[in-house]
Design an enzyme around this catalytic site. Structure first.
Site, PDB file in Angstrom:
ATOM      1  NE  ARG A  80      -2.825   0.204  -5.338  1.00  0.00           N
ATOM      2  CZ  ARG A  80      -4.059  -0.036  -4.903  1.00  0.00           C
ATOM      3  NH1 ARG A  80      -4.270  -0.900  -3.935  1.00  0.00           N
ATOM      4  NH2 ARG A  80      -5.079   0.602  -5.423  1.00  0.00           N
ATOM      5  CG  HIS A  90     -14.127  -0.659  -3.934  1.00  0.00           C
ATOM      6  ND1 HIS A  90     -13.781  -1.131  -5.186  1.00  0.00           N
ATOM      7  CD2 HIS A  90     -15.302  -1.268  -3.627  1.00  0.00           C
ATOM      8  CE1 HIS A  90     -14.722  -1.976  -5.613  1.00  0.00           C
ATOM      9  NE2 HIS A  90     -15.649  -2.063  -4.697  1.00  0.00           N
ATOM     10  CE1 TYR A 109      -4.403  -0.705  -0.378  1.00  0.00           C
ATOM     11  CE2 TYR A 109      -3.526  -2.774   0.448  1.00  0.00           C
ATOM     12  CZ  TYR A 109      -4.526  -2.060  -0.177  1.00  0.00           C
ATOM     13  OH  TYR A 109      -5.631  -2.713  -0.651  1.00  0.00           O
ATOM     14  CB  CYS A 125      -7.936   2.038  14.848  1.00  0.00           C
ATOM     15  SG  CYS A 125      -7.305   0.944  16.137  1.00  0.00           S
ATOM     16  CG  ASP A 184      -7.470   7.201  -8.101  1.00  0.00           C
ATOM     17  OD1 ASP A 184      -8.423   7.978  -7.877  1.00  0.00           O
ATOM     18  OD2 ASP A 184      -7.311   6.616  -9.188  1.00  0.00           O
ATOM     19  CG  ASN A 232     -13.811  -0.567 -20.205  1.00  0.00           C
ATOM     20  OD1 ASN A 232     -13.481   0.012 -19.186  1.00  0.00           O
ATOM     21  ND2 ASN A 232     -13.448  -1.791 -20.473  1.00  0.00           N
ATOM     22  CB  CYS A 238     -10.342   2.290  18.995  1.00  0.00           C
ATOM     23  SG  CYS A 238      -9.166   3.424  18.233  1.00  0.00           S
TER      24      CYS A 238
HETATM   25  P1  OAD Z   1     -10.137  -3.305 -13.611  1.00  0.00           P
HETATM   26  O1  OAD Z   1      -8.651  -3.224 -13.615  1.00  0.00           O
HETATM   27  O2  OAD Z   1     -10.771  -4.607 -13.321  1.00  0.00           O
HETATM   28  O3  OAD Z   1     -10.687  -2.825 -15.023  1.00  0.00           O
HETATM   29  C1  OAD Z   1     -10.204  -1.689 -15.652  1.00  0.00           C
HETATM   30  C2  OAD Z   1     -10.892  -1.562 -16.994  1.00  0.00           C
HETATM   31  O4  OAD Z   1     -10.498  -0.340 -17.586  1.00  0.00           O
HETATM   32  C3  OAD Z   1     -10.553  -2.675 -17.983  1.00  0.00           C
HETATM   33  O5  OAD Z   1     -11.754  -3.165 -18.558  1.00  0.00           O
HETATM   34  C4  OAD Z   1      -9.674  -1.971 -19.021  1.00  0.00           C
HETATM   35  O6  OAD Z   1      -9.892  -2.466 -20.326  1.00  0.00           O
HETATM   36  C5  OAD Z   1     -10.180  -0.560 -18.934  1.00  0.00           C
HETATM   37  N1  OAD Z   1      -9.174   0.477 -19.279  1.00  0.00           N
HETATM   38  C6  OAD Z   1      -7.844   0.473 -19.120  1.00  0.00           C
HETATM   39  N2  OAD Z   1      -7.290   1.628 -19.483  1.00  0.00           N
HETATM   40  C7  OAD Z   1      -8.312   2.413 -19.908  1.00  0.00           C
HETATM   41  C8  OAD Z   1      -8.390   3.744 -20.421  1.00  0.00           C
HETATM   42  N3  OAD Z   1      -7.326   4.515 -20.563  1.00  0.00           N
HETATM   43  N4  OAD Z   1      -9.624   4.205 -20.741  1.00  0.00           N
HETATM   44  C9  OAD Z   1     -10.726   3.439 -20.601  1.00  0.00           C
HETATM   45  N5  OAD Z   1     -10.705   2.185 -20.127  1.00  0.00           N
HETATM   46  C10 OAD Z   1      -9.523   1.671 -19.785  1.00  0.00           C
HETATM   47  O7  OAD Z   1     -10.630  -2.156 -12.617  1.00  0.00           O
HETATM   48  P2  OAD Z   1     -12.026  -2.003 -11.867  1.00  0.00           P
HETATM   49  O8  OAD Z   1     -13.140  -2.450 -12.728  1.00  0.00           O
HETATM   50  O9  OAD Z   1     -12.056  -0.641 -11.321  1.00  0.00           O
HETATM   51  O10 OAD Z   1     -11.213  -3.492  -5.758  1.00  0.00           O
HETATM   52  O11 OAD Z   1     -11.835  -3.034 -10.701  1.00  0.00           O
HETATM   53  C11 OAD Z   1     -12.813  -3.126  -9.700  1.00  0.00           C
HETATM   54  C12 OAD Z   1     -12.207  -3.450  -8.375  1.00  0.00           C
HETATM   55  O12 OAD Z   1     -11.380  -4.618  -8.463  1.00  0.00           O
HETATM   56  C13 OAD Z   1     -11.247  -2.398  -7.836  1.00  0.00           C
HETATM   57  O13 OAD Z   1     -11.893  -1.351  -7.196  1.00  0.00           O
HETATM   58  C14 OAD Z   1     -10.403  -3.178  -6.889  1.00  0.00           C
HETATM   59  C15 OAD Z   1     -10.133  -4.363  -7.765  1.00  0.00           C
HETATM   60  O14 OAD Z   1      -9.741  -5.525  -7.166  1.00  0.00           O
HETATM   61  C16 OAD Z   1     -10.681  -3.763  -4.579  1.00  0.00           C
HETATM   62  O15 OAD Z   1      -9.483  -3.705  -4.373  1.00  0.00           O
HETATM   63  C17 OAD Z   1     -11.706  -4.134  -3.558  1.00  0.00           C
HETATM   64 ZN    ZN Z   2      -7.193   2.438  17.895  1.00  0.00          ZN
END
Ligand code: OAD
Ligand code: ZN
Length: 246
Positions: free
Chosen positions: A72, A121, A69, A129, A106, A215, A132
């Protein structure tokens, strides 16, 4: 290249809608240099989610999870909002967009100036924490890893939702309610493989609303969306806001 005819269709839909909501995923931040999870070069291709983004992983090795983390946090800190974040913020300030529902942690929508952002998310720039109710904002990765709670000395964790955890009930309720009210939903840069976020476009469609998907890759939504556009989000929204003179 953005097809001019499609851009006109999108503008017509935007101008004839009263309640527009955007749902964003990692793809909206890709052009800011923030890696996605499942796309090409996605984080889950390089890293094992079960070792880094689950409560079990944190219990087993909080230091490892915090190192990941911290990496990131530092990477995202250096990133800047791209034309997609900026155009969405302008759409909001011009009364065209109600809310962004984001799966991203982000903070880039807020940094672009968006006010109504529902974070499904959590946010990587917050800690909470494990024992607490202490919560705090952070601006950079913690100096000491893993960081400890200043109130009770237990472990602090990132204030994000991990796999196997429930979303905040109130936030989820708000998201469902917005999706059912939306007469137009813009779904941007999400693979739509993670629920419950993935359900939101279906709720809008079921209530008679229209859905535009932007997308790079096809998703389950592509064949049923009102319009589905295979373009980079930054390029698309740059062209859209230019055309709208925003
Ligand atoms: P993903 O990484 O699963 O999907 C990203 C999508 O964006 C893909 O379909 C790509 O094709 C598309 N993509 C990439 N670059 C792009 C661009 N420049 N313009 C448009 N599209 C583009 O990300 P999420 O769907 O956000 O959760 O993932 C959902 C959740 O899964 C996240 O919030 C995270 C992850 O595990 C947790 O950590 C709980
Ligand atoms: Zn605490």
């Amino acid at each position: 290249m953005i097809n001019d005819e499609i851009l006109e269709q999108v503008i017509k839909l935007i101008q004839s809608s009263n309640f527009i909501v955007a749902v964003t995923g990692a793809g909206v931040s890709a052009e800011s240099g923030v890696p996605t999870f499942r796309g090409k070069d996605g984080l889950w291709k390089q890293y094992d989610a079960t070792q880094l983004a689950t409560p079990h992983a944190f219990k087993k090795n909080p230091k490892l999870v915090w190192e990941w983390y911290s990496w990131r946090i530092n990477l995202i800190r250096e990133a800047k909002p791209n034309p997609a974040h900026i155009c969405l913020s302008k759409l909001e300030s011009n009364g065209l967009l109600r809310t962004i529902i984001t799966q991203n942690v982000d903070n880039l929508h807020q940094r672009a100036g968006s006010k109504n952002v529902l974070e499904l998310h959590g946010n990587i720039f917050r800690v909470k924490c494990t024992s607490c109710n202490y919560k705090a904002k952070i601006e950079k990765a913690p100096d000491q890893i893993p960081p400890l709670c200043p109130k009770c000395n237990s472990l602090l964790r990132p204030d994000v939702v991990w796999f196997g955890e429930f979303l905040d009930v109130e936030i989820l309720h708000n998201a469902y309610s917005l999706a059912s009210k939306a007469d137009l939903m813009l779904v941007i840069g999400s693979s739509l493989l993670v629920s419950p976020a993935a359900e939101l476009p279906n709720i809008t469609l079921k209530h008679g609303g229209k859905v535009i998907e932007i997308n790079l890759d096809e998703t389950y939504l592509s064949p049923v969306a009102t319009i589905s556009i295979r373009t980079k989000a930054g390029e698309f929204f740059k062209a859209l806001c230019e055309k709208l003179k925003l």
